[in-house]
Design an enzyme around this catalytic site. Sequence first.
Site, PDB file in Angstrom:
ATOM      1  N   HIS A 288      -3.652  -5.113   0.177  1.00  0.00           N
ATOM      2  CA  HIS A 288      -3.139  -5.649   1.448  1.00  0.00           C
ATOM      3  C   HIS A 288      -3.215  -7.181   1.420  1.00  0.00           C
ATOM      4  CE1 HIS A 288      -2.768  -1.952   3.948  1.00  0.00           C
ATOM      5  NE2 HIS A 288      -3.639  -1.478   3.072  1.00  0.00           N
TER       6      HIS A 288
ATOM      7  N   CYS B 165       0.841  -1.199   0.000  1.00  0.00           N
ATOM      8  CA  CYS B 165       0.000   0.000   0.000  1.00  0.00           C
ATOM      9  C   CYS B 165       0.880   1.254   0.000  1.00  0.00           C
ATOM     10  CB  CYS B 165      -0.978  -0.034   1.166  1.00  0.00           C
ATOM     11  SG  CYS B 165      -2.383   1.096   0.975  1.00  0.00           S
TER      12      CYS B 165
ATOM     13  N   GLU C 113      -1.986  -9.336   3.314  1.00  0.00           N
ATOM     14  CA  GLU C 113      -2.040  -9.989   4.629  1.00  0.00           C
ATOM     15  C   GLU C 113      -3.465 -10.341   5.032  1.00  0.00           C
ATOM     16  OE1 GLU C 113      -1.964  -5.490   5.454  1.00  0.00           O
ATOM     17  OE2 GLU C 113      -1.055  -6.901   4.057  1.00  0.00           O
TER      18      GLU C 113
END
Length: 424
Positions: A361, A234, A363
Amino acid sequence: MKYILVTGGVISGIGKGIIASSVGTILKSCGLHVTAIKIDPYINIDAGTFSPYEHGEVFVLDDGGEVDLDLGNYERFLDIRLTRDNNLTTGKIYQSVINKERRGDYLGKTVQGELHNHSALAINYKLEVKVRNARGTSSNFLCFYDEGDSFAPSESRLSKTLKKNVPSFQYIDSADLEPAALQEEPVKYHEAWQKLCRADGVLVPGGFGVRGTEGKIQAINWARRQKKPFLGVCLGMQLAVCEFARNVLGWEDANSTEFDPETKHPVVIEMPEHNPGQLGGTMRLGKRRTLFKSTSSVLRKLYGDAEYVDERHRHRFEVNPELKHHFEDRGFRFVGQDLEGERMEIIELEDHTYFVGVQYHPEFTSRPIKPSPPYFGLLLAASGKLQNYLQKGCRLSPRDTYSDRSGSSSPDSEISEIKFPSLS
């Protein structure tokens, strides 16, 4: 539908989320279909405006729901996909009730209620579960079924055999890498640079605000020049664009308009997906598709040679698409873009061990036994195993794999999600 309630009042951090996730994982390993709900007492409608210092970072779901981090635990432990309706808050309830009252749904009656903070697991099987008290909470959740229940899975079904340690992680406050820190906090400055110089790889995560951004650019510059594995997520990707523009393209004032609205080289600009001109409701949130524009992309290979990926976003600023040709002419490739080719989603630098940036993102969709490809690639590169892994067709050798005999756990695509009524 049956429920297991894990309660704990309004006290945070005592293990309610871990207990709920752990019990749910055990039930799922027995072949049951499990989902989770988090109920919070906050007046906030969702977690989008929470301070990360009080609640941790916001977790984003496929549908763009900004929720409590506990839902991240539920998704990762249970390997399922949740929606914003799996996170209830007092604010959501009040909003729904007030809207109904204004429409006259209650016919003039007095409306009042009371709500307690708790997590609930919904399962499609009648079952009593014996759980020890919360003081026994730990990452080793096998203790939850040691009462001798006949449904408990055998030890071998949940065993994981780990062969090696991954690289250890060192946190560096990026503000300590900035030249100003040398004058103000010289000890912290030198300690920060010593940590960075000993690193086998660099991760620059997302964030908001100008603090520490110049230090992040310093770290990115070091990783690029030293050919150390780098992953920018990001804001981390956006700052990689700024660093390359300044030090390779020669645009010394290159910056994001978030930090310098008057820059002559706005390499990162505001590109709201909704309601331009406003601050609220303008973020690009939730699952979006990214198309790979190159067949030789390292990240494409790590994703299993996929033509596209669906990952979750949470941002308002983007790489300026009008300037992308200046970067690509110098080997800084935008190998992943949105469906219209207007939003730059993935960057890769040619002739580098592993220099990757993603606007999304990754994750949020990473799992303990299904690691996110960008992060997995960083670990492989940092341990010197990336090229060997790519040469083997992105397959681990037998001795590097883990033991996973649970078998009965259903993957995301096979879960029959339990639906809950919307509050809207």
